[in-house]
Write an enzyme that holds these catalytic residues in place. Structure first.
Site, short mmCIF file in Angstrom:
data_model
loop_
_atom_site.label_atom_id
_atom_site.label_comp_id
_atom_site.label_asym_id
_atom_site.label_seq_id
_atom_site.Cartn_x
_atom_site.Cartn_y
_atom_site.Cartn_z
N THR A 35 48.79 21.53 14.46
CA THR A 35 50.25 21.49 14.44
C THR A 35 50.78 20.06 14.39
O THR A 35 50.12 19.11 14.84
CB THR A 35 50.84 22.20 15.69
OG1 THR A 35 50.64 21.37 16.85
CG2 THR A 35 50.19 23.56 15.92
N ASP A 53 57.35 20.79 17.08
CA ASP A 53 57.84 19.65 17.86
C ASP A 53 57.86 20.11 19.31
O ASP A 53 58.64 21.02 19.65
CB ASP A 53 59.24 19.26 17.38
CG ASP A 53 59.80 18.07 18.16
OD1 ASP A 53 59.36 17.82 19.31
OD2 ASP A 53 60.70 17.40 17.64
N ASN A 76 47.87 17.33 23.08
CA ASN A 76 47.55 15.94 22.73
C ASN A 76 48.80 15.14 22.36
O ASN A 76 48.88 13.95 22.63
CB ASN A 76 46.56 15.96 21.55
CG ASN A 76 46.53 14.64 20.80
OD1 ASN A 76 45.89 13.69 21.21
ND2 ASN A 76 47.26 14.58 19.69
N TYR A 141 55.47 4.57 29.95
CA TYR A 141 54.40 5.48 29.50
C TYR A 141 53.45 5.78 30.65
O TYR A 141 53.05 6.93 30.86
CB TYR A 141 53.68 4.82 28.32
CG TYR A 141 52.38 5.46 27.90
CD1 TYR A 141 52.35 6.70 27.27
CD2 TYR A 141 51.16 4.79 28.09
CE1 TYR A 141 51.15 7.27 26.86
CE2 TYR A 141 49.97 5.35 27.69
CZ TYR A 141 49.96 6.59 27.07
OH TYR A 141 48.77 7.15 26.66
N LYS A 145 52.52 9.41 32.19
CA LYS A 145 51.15 9.94 32.27
C LYS A 145 50.78 10.28 33.73
O LYS A 145 50.05 11.24 33.96
CB LYS A 145 50.15 8.94 31.67
CG LYS A 145 50.15 8.89 30.14
CD LYS A 145 49.79 10.24 29.53
CE LYS A 145 49.57 10.21 28.04
NZ LYS A 145 49.47 11.55 27.42
N THR A 176 43.08 4.02 17.80
CA THR A 176 44.03 4.63 16.85
C THR A 176 45.02 3.54 16.43
O THR A 176 45.16 2.52 17.11
CB THR A 176 44.81 5.80 17.50
OG1 THR A 176 45.60 5.29 18.59
CG2 THR A 176 43.86 6.87 18.03
#
Ligand SMILES: NC(=O)c1ccc[n+]([C@@H]2O[C@H](COP(=O)([O-])OP(=O)(O)OC[C@H]3O[C@@H](n4cnc5c(N)ncnc54)[C@H](OP(=O)(O)O)[C@@H]3O)[C@@H](O)[C@H]2O)c1
Length: 235
Positions: A35, A53, A76, A141, A145, A176
């Site tokens: 997705t 979304d 993810n 962030y 988390k 990444t």
């Protein structure tokens, strides 16, 4: 749980770790819903592509209605920016919380009945070592988390009697594009021994997930978690 017989849904499968996880699940023989917010960007032969979304309630509901055979949910997708908490933009701080915390929670609430109906199943939440060690330049962030870690523990407790496995994957540095760009911008060192190739990490994490582990930590995350319990540098 056997991943070769599973039907898995992966969020944010168009790039980065999500792409690696979805690709590895296809390789194992799972049925995979890959997705993405922009499904036209998903290129994973063998996967079924769905628009999703995670911060849009209608989109989450539509995905849950379309993928009623799912028994493995992989959360993810995340906005990994956000900046700093005191000096950053409130809109960015809300956005990082919206995807990591509320988006993940919305997915779990939408899919928990499906998982239960399909035998219990399993959820893999992709967290980060940043939940335990914050980084200047992206403290929002880290806070999101941390919240997602608490969420994962709470959901594990609540879904235990339905037989749903809830696993936290806690990587630290994955090579990444997003991390490489952030590291360059903020002069963040990326020690080679701690930097994971996304495909290698996806493979080893899915092995541990299939084995039923509740937390899958890399070496850096283990060091970070040890400091929480007072068993870090001082011992
Ligand atoms: N890279 C690292 O070093 C690292 C370390 C520890 C943990 N992690 C975690 O690993 C996961 C993946 O990280 P990554 O480096 O692969 O990230 P990435 O390359 O930046 O990819 C993020 C993915 O999430 C998707 N996404 C963002 N918001 C979304 C939303 N509202 N709905 C649906 N999809 C959304 C993005 O879609 P678009 O393409 O549409 O933006 C993209 O597919 C994240 O949970 C991250 O926190 C990463």
């Amino acid at each position: 749980m056997k991943l070769n017989e599973a039907t898995a849904l992966v969020t944010g499968a168009n790039r980065g770790l999500g792409f690696a996880l979805a690709t590895d699940l296809v390789r194992r023989g799972a049925k995979v819903y890959a997705t993405a917010r922009r499904p036209e960007l998903v290129d994973i032969p063998g996967a079924e592509v769905l628009r999703l979304d995670i911060t849009d309630p209608d989109s989450v509901e539509a995905a849950a209605a379309a993928a009623r055979d799912v028994d493995v949910l992989i959360n993810n997708a995340a906005f990994t920016g956000g900046g700093n908490l005191v000096t950053g933009e409130m809109d960015s701080i809300r956005a990082v919380m919206d995807s990591n915390y509320y988006g993940t929670l919305a997915m779990i609430r939408a899919f928990a009945p499906t998982l239960a109906r399909n035998g219990g199943g399993a959820i893999l939440n992709v967290l980060s070592g940043a939940a335990w060690v914050t980084v200047d330049g992206n403290t929002a962030y880290a806070a999101a988390k941390s919240a997602e870690w608490g969420l994962t523990n709470g959901v594990r407790l609540e879904l235990a009697d339905r037989g749903t496995q809830v696993t936290a994957m806690v990587p630290s540095l994955i090579a990444t594009r997003t991390l490489l760009d952030f590291a360059e911008e903020h002069d963040l060192p990326l020690p080679e021994e701690d930097l994971h190739d996304p495909a290698d990490l996806a493979r080893t994490a899915l092995d541990a997930f299939e084995a039923g582990e509740e937390e899958i930590l890399d070496a850096m995350a283990k060091r970070a978690k040890a400091t929480l319990a007072g068993t870090g540098a001082e011992q």
